[in-house]
Design a protein around this motif. Structure first.
Motif, PDB file in Angstrom:
ATOM      1  N   UNK A  72       0.328  -0.797  -0.203  1.00 62.55           N
ATOM      2  CA  UNK A  72       0.137  -0.063  -0.048  1.00 62.55           C
ATOM      3  C   UNK A  72       0.580   1.577  -0.237  1.00 62.55           C
ATOM      4  N   UNK A  73       1.988   1.373   0.707  1.00 59.98           N
ATOM      5  CA  UNK A  73       2.910   2.284   1.000  1.00 59.98           C
ATOM      6  C   UNK A  73       3.452   2.102  -0.722  1.00 59.98           C
ATOM      7  N   UNK A  74       4.296   1.696  -1.246  1.00 57.83           N
ATOM      8  CA  UNK A  74       4.159   1.286  -2.410  1.00 57.83           C
ATOM      9  C   UNK A  74       3.645   2.434  -3.356  1.00 57.83           C
ATOM     10  N   UNK A 113      13.887  13.426  -1.296  1.00 57.99           N
ATOM     11  CA  UNK A 113      14.794  13.269  -2.916  1.00 57.99           C
ATOM     12  C   UNK A 113      13.366  12.628  -3.991  1.00 57.99           C
ATOM     13  N   UNK A 114      12.344  11.863  -3.496  1.00 57.29           N
ATOM     14  CA  UNK A 114      11.631  11.702  -4.855  1.00 57.29           C
ATOM     15  C   UNK A 114      10.964  12.956  -5.283  1.00 57.29           C
ATOM     16  N   UNK A 150      14.572   5.139   0.153  1.00 56.56           N
ATOM     17  CA  UNK A 150      13.863   5.862   0.627  1.00 56.56           C
ATOM     18  C   UNK A 150      11.933   6.004   0.944  1.00 56.56           C
ATOM     19  N   UNK A 151      11.656   6.153   1.596  1.00 57.50           N
ATOM     20  CA  UNK A 151      10.106   5.846   1.669  1.00 57.50           C
ATOM     21  C   UNK A 151       9.045   6.743   2.757  1.00 57.50           C
ATOM     22  N   UNK A 175       8.553   7.233   8.950  1.00 52.30           N
ATOM     23  CA  UNK A 175       9.461   8.360   9.132  1.00 52.30           C
ATOM     24  C   UNK A 175      10.826   7.693   9.615  1.00 52.30           C
ATOM     25  N   UNK A 176      11.364   8.235  10.024  1.00 54.43           N
ATOM     26  CA  UNK A 176      12.707   8.856   9.967  1.00 54.43           C
ATOM     27  C   UNK A 176      13.775   8.031   9.290  1.00 54.43           C
ATOM     28  N   UNK A 177      15.069   8.120   9.971  1.00 56.92           N
ATOM     29  CA  UNK A 177      16.402   7.865   8.763  1.00 56.92           C
ATOM     30  C   UNK A 177      16.591   6.489   8.375  1.00 56.92           C
TER      31      UNK A 177
END
Length: 390
Positions: free
Chosen positions: A19-21, A62-63, A117-118, A121-123
């Motif tokens: 779902x995130x992708x 970045x995206x 990178x998605x 949250x966070x690095x």
């Protein structure tokens, strides 16, 4: 430069990941469409302004930048051929691009894992890497990319590969096809002949200038003045003596930590600008002096040269090396013997040619001594090349 594209499916991603992708892909498509429309409405709009306009999209920064770059590229192509081409629009089923600095591969618990990178949250930490479904063919090339060595016993090895000396990772893409998510990436190969004949810049490190990067072919150079650094170091040295005399160890520790942060910040700035200078010059190699034994020369320095010992030469070297690797550049070490006395024009080497900050050769060539040294360094063979030749 030959290239190879490797396509690997993601290994059983969870529904949450899927779902995130899908959200990222949809938002990326929308961001591209908005960016190209902004460029059409105002062709002179700056990149920073476009990125700001795209800031409301739920995407990693970045995206957002990749969306703007892709949109601007499509706009420029359309603008050249708009009489024959309709205005471009980006489809929802677009692949998500990642530049070579924004994706990572690593082996963990028997799996090859991907870090990108998605929306999480966070690095990007190890626990956020996702496993990939590999086969013998993809593992052959991934191992070569990660370790720089080919398995010559593999059935995929070919004798013609022996001329390949260095693999470089290029851009990657996350995409959905036939009900599965895939990640594809490009590996480019550099032959030994290409490495030996690649353009190089030289970096000289010293006192008056912390670093000087020079391109001997064009005469361009970039220098970083050491006056401010020297002032900072002397100030901290005085404070350190006072605190030691008063035996205030806690304050002394805080002072040392602050000093180290300043050093590291300067080294980050300097190394970043050197890499950018190399890219601007079209160089693929950054050559530096091998200063392994510099500490042993401390007893020969003047008291005014205290800063060279306290300045973190090797911290700068480490930062320069990893930033260069991210930018697909190579850092090579050269013999530092008499780089400050050699003429970058005629090769004549005399101690008397250097007078303070001025280098003056009998051939008529005159230049700042540190700039001349950077030119000399850029033309010297690397230590590895010398060993190979021997």
């Amino acid at each position: 430069m030959p290239t190879l594209t490797i396509k690997i499916p993601l290994f059983e991603p969870t529904n949450v990941k899927k779902e995130m992708y899908e959200t990222m892909r949809s938002n990326f498509s929308d961001a591209c469409n908005q960016a190209i429309q902004l460029k059409k409405d105002d062709s002179k709009m700056k990149a920073s302004e476009i990125d700001k306009q795209l800031g409301h999209f739920l995407l990693p920064s970045t995206l957002v930048q990749e969306a703007r770059k892709l949109a601007v590229s499509r706009y420029q192509d359309w603008n050249k051929n708009k009489k024959t081409k309709g205005f471009p629009r980006f489809k929802k089923k677009i692949s998500i691009p990642f530049n070579n600095q924004n994706w990572r591969l690593r082996f963990d618990n028997g799996f090859l894992k991907l870090g990108i990178p998605t929306l999480e949250e966070g690095n990007l930490t190890v626990d956020k890497y996702v496993p990939l479904k590999t086969n013998n063919y993809s593992l052959f090339w991934v191992n070569f990319l990660l370790h720089g060595e080919m398995d010559k016993k593999s059935k995929f090895f070919n004798k013609s590969y022996e001329t390949i000396s260095k693999p470089r990772k290029s851009n990657g893409h996350l995409f959905f096809k036939n009900g599965k998510w895939f990640f594809s990436f490009v590996i480019s190969f550099v032959s030994q002949n290409e490495v030996l004949h690649s353009k190089a810049i030289g970096v000289d490190r010293g006192l008056k200038y912390i670093a000087v990067a020079g391109d001997s072919e064009t005469g361009d150079y970039l220098h970083f003045d050491g006056k401010n650094i020297g002032h900072i170091r002397r100030k901290f040295s005085r404070l350190r003596r006072i605190l030691m005399k008063n035996r205030n160890l806690k304050a002394l520790k805080r002072l040392e930590n602050k000093e180290q942060r300043i050093i590291q910040n300067w080294n980050h700035v300097i190394s970043k600008q050197i890499v950018e200078f190399a890219q601007k010059c079209g160089a693929s190699i950054i050559k530096i002096e091998d200063l392994s034994n510099i500490r042993s020369m401390k007893k020969f320095w003047k008291s005014a040269d205290r800063n060279i010992n306290s300045w973190a030469f090797f911290d700068l070297e480490l930062k320069l090396t990893y930033k260069a690797q991210l930018a697909e550049l190579v850092v090579q070490k050269v013999n530092p013997f008499k780089t400050s006395q050699e003429c970058s024009k005629c090769g004549n080497t005399k101690k008397m040619n250097r007078r303070g900050s001025l280098y003056s050769c009998s051939c008529g060539y005159k230049k700042n001594a540190d700039v001349n040294a950077s030119f000399v360094i850029s033309t010297r063979p690397s230590i590895n090349e010398n060993l190979t030749a021997a």
